[in-house]
Design an enzyme around this catalytic site. Sequence first.
Site, PDB file in Angstrom:
ATOM      1  N   ASN A  43       1.241 -25.770  75.981  1.00 48.45           N
ATOM      2  CA  ASN A  43       0.066 -26.586  75.640  1.00 48.45           C
ATOM      3  C   ASN A  43      -0.148 -27.691  76.673  1.00 48.45           C
ATOM      4  O   ASN A  43       0.791 -28.233  77.240  1.00 48.45           O
ATOM      5  CB  ASN A  43       0.150 -27.153  74.220  1.00 48.45           C
ATOM      6  CG  ASN A  43       1.438 -27.873  73.898  1.00 48.45           C
ATOM      7  OD1 ASN A  43       2.505 -27.529  74.386  1.00 48.45           O
ATOM      8  ND2 ASN A  43       1.345 -28.887  73.071  1.00 48.45           N
ATOM      9  N   ILE A  44      -1.423 -27.983  76.900  1.00 50.56           N
ATOM     10  CA  ILE A  44      -1.832 -28.971  77.910  1.00 50.56           C
ATOM     11  C   ILE A  44      -2.767 -29.973  77.246  1.00 50.56           C
ATOM     12  O   ILE A  44      -3.791 -29.585  76.669  1.00 50.56           O
ATOM     13  CB  ILE A  44      -2.538 -28.272  79.095  1.00 50.56           C
ATOM     14  CG1 ILE A  44      -1.572 -27.301  79.791  1.00 50.56           C
ATOM     15  CG2 ILE A  44      -3.076 -29.304  80.088  1.00 50.56           C
ATOM     16  CD1 ILE A  44      -2.228 -26.410  80.843  1.00 50.56           C
ATOM     17  N   GLU A  45      -2.390 -31.250  77.315  1.00 48.99           N
ATOM     18  CA  GLU A  45      -3.170 -32.290  76.637  1.00 48.99           C
ATOM     19  C   GLU A  45      -3.924 -33.166  77.631  1.00 48.99           C
ATOM     20  O   GLU A  45      -3.471 -33.401  78.751  1.00 48.99           O
ATOM     21  CB  GLU A  45      -2.224 -33.149  75.788  1.00 48.99           C
ATOM     22  CG  GLU A  45      -1.539 -32.317  74.719  1.00 48.99           C
ATOM     23  CD  GLU A  45      -0.572 -33.086  73.861  1.00 48.99           C
ATOM     24  OE1 GLU A  45      -0.157 -34.207  74.242  1.00 48.99           O
ATOM     25  OE2 GLU A  45      -0.228 -32.559  72.786  1.00 48.99           O
ATOM     26  N   CYS A  54      -4.175 -25.230  73.476  1.00 51.08           N
ATOM     27  CA  CYS A  54      -2.915 -24.771  72.899  1.00 51.08           C
ATOM     28  C   CYS A  54      -2.201 -23.796  73.843  1.00 51.08           C
ATOM     29  O   CYS A  54      -2.846 -23.106  74.653  1.00 51.08           O
ATOM     30  CB  CYS A  54      -3.164 -24.043  71.587  1.00 51.08           C
ATOM     31  SG  CYS A  54      -3.819 -25.072  70.276  1.00 51.08           S
ATOM     32  N   GLU A  56      -0.972 -20.933  73.156  1.00 49.61           N
ATOM     33  CA  GLU A  56      -1.405 -19.543  72.941  1.00 49.61           C
ATOM     34  C   GLU A  56      -2.612 -19.218  73.800  1.00 49.61           C
ATOM     35  O   GLU A  56      -2.699 -18.151  74.412  1.00 49.61           O
ATOM     36  CB  GLU A  56      -1.789 -19.322  71.466  1.00 49.61           C
ATOM     37  CG  GLU A  56      -0.647 -19.494  70.479  1.00 49.61           C
ATOM     38  CD  GLU A  56      -0.496 -20.910  69.969  1.00 49.61           C
ATOM     39  OE1 GLU A  56      -0.700 -21.873  70.754  1.00 49.61           O
ATOM     40  OE2 GLU A  56      -0.161 -21.080  68.800  1.00 49.61           O
ATOM     41  N   CYS A  86      -2.772 -22.306  65.474  1.00 48.64           N
ATOM     42  CA  CYS A  86      -3.883 -22.985  64.798  1.00 48.64           C
ATOM     43  C   CYS A  86      -4.998 -21.967  64.525  1.00 48.64           C
ATOM     44  O   CYS A  86      -4.982 -20.841  65.041  1.00 48.64           O
ATOM     45  CB  CYS A  86      -4.395 -24.142  65.652  1.00 48.64           C
ATOM     46  SG  CYS A  86      -5.400 -23.626  67.057  1.00 48.64           S
ATOM     47  N   CYS A  89      -6.774 -20.523  67.640  1.00 48.64           N
ATOM     48  CA  CYS A  89      -5.958 -19.534  68.367  1.00 48.64           C
ATOM     49  C   CYS A  89      -5.863 -18.220  67.598  1.00 48.64           C
ATOM     50  O   CYS A  89      -5.815 -17.147  68.210  1.00 48.64           O
ATOM     51  CB  CYS A  89      -4.580 -20.098  68.672  1.00 48.64           C
ATOM     52  SG  CYS A  89      -4.645 -21.384  69.944  1.00 48.64           S
TER      53      CYS A  89
END
Length: 132
Positions: A43-45, A54, A56, A86, A89
Amino acid sequence: MEIKKLIELALDAKEKMTYTPYSKFNVGCAVEMEDGSVYQGGNIEIVSYSPTICAERVAIFKAVSEGHREIKKIVITGDNKDTFPCGVCRQVIREFSKDPEIIIANSTEDYRKFTLEEILPHSFGPEELNNV
Ligand code: THU
């Protein structure tokens, strides 16, 4: 690919491929496509939050951008015990397979398998639009 090997790749993605300065909640994913090729994602925020993606979707979009269209197996592992995908996804998984093996893993010894129908019942999929 053997499930334990795919779990190792998802754990490796959780360790090395995330960028999570805000939540510090790490998720790793490994997806095996129709021809046996495997893609990993973390995941990359983003500071303004909504562009966050996310693990996935990172893994699946890497595969799709390389020309793949069919998920065989997907492993998800997160900082919580039993981290499930989620809702967004789940729909993305649905786009690229009606019946993939979904593996929710805590370790190579502790994992459970689910069908998409179990986690996204009565789904809306690409075939729906072929009727109009
Ligand atoms: N996250 C995932 O990567 N996958 C999931 O299925 C659930 C949530 C990420 C998004 C965000 O970076 C962090 O976990 C906390 O929500």
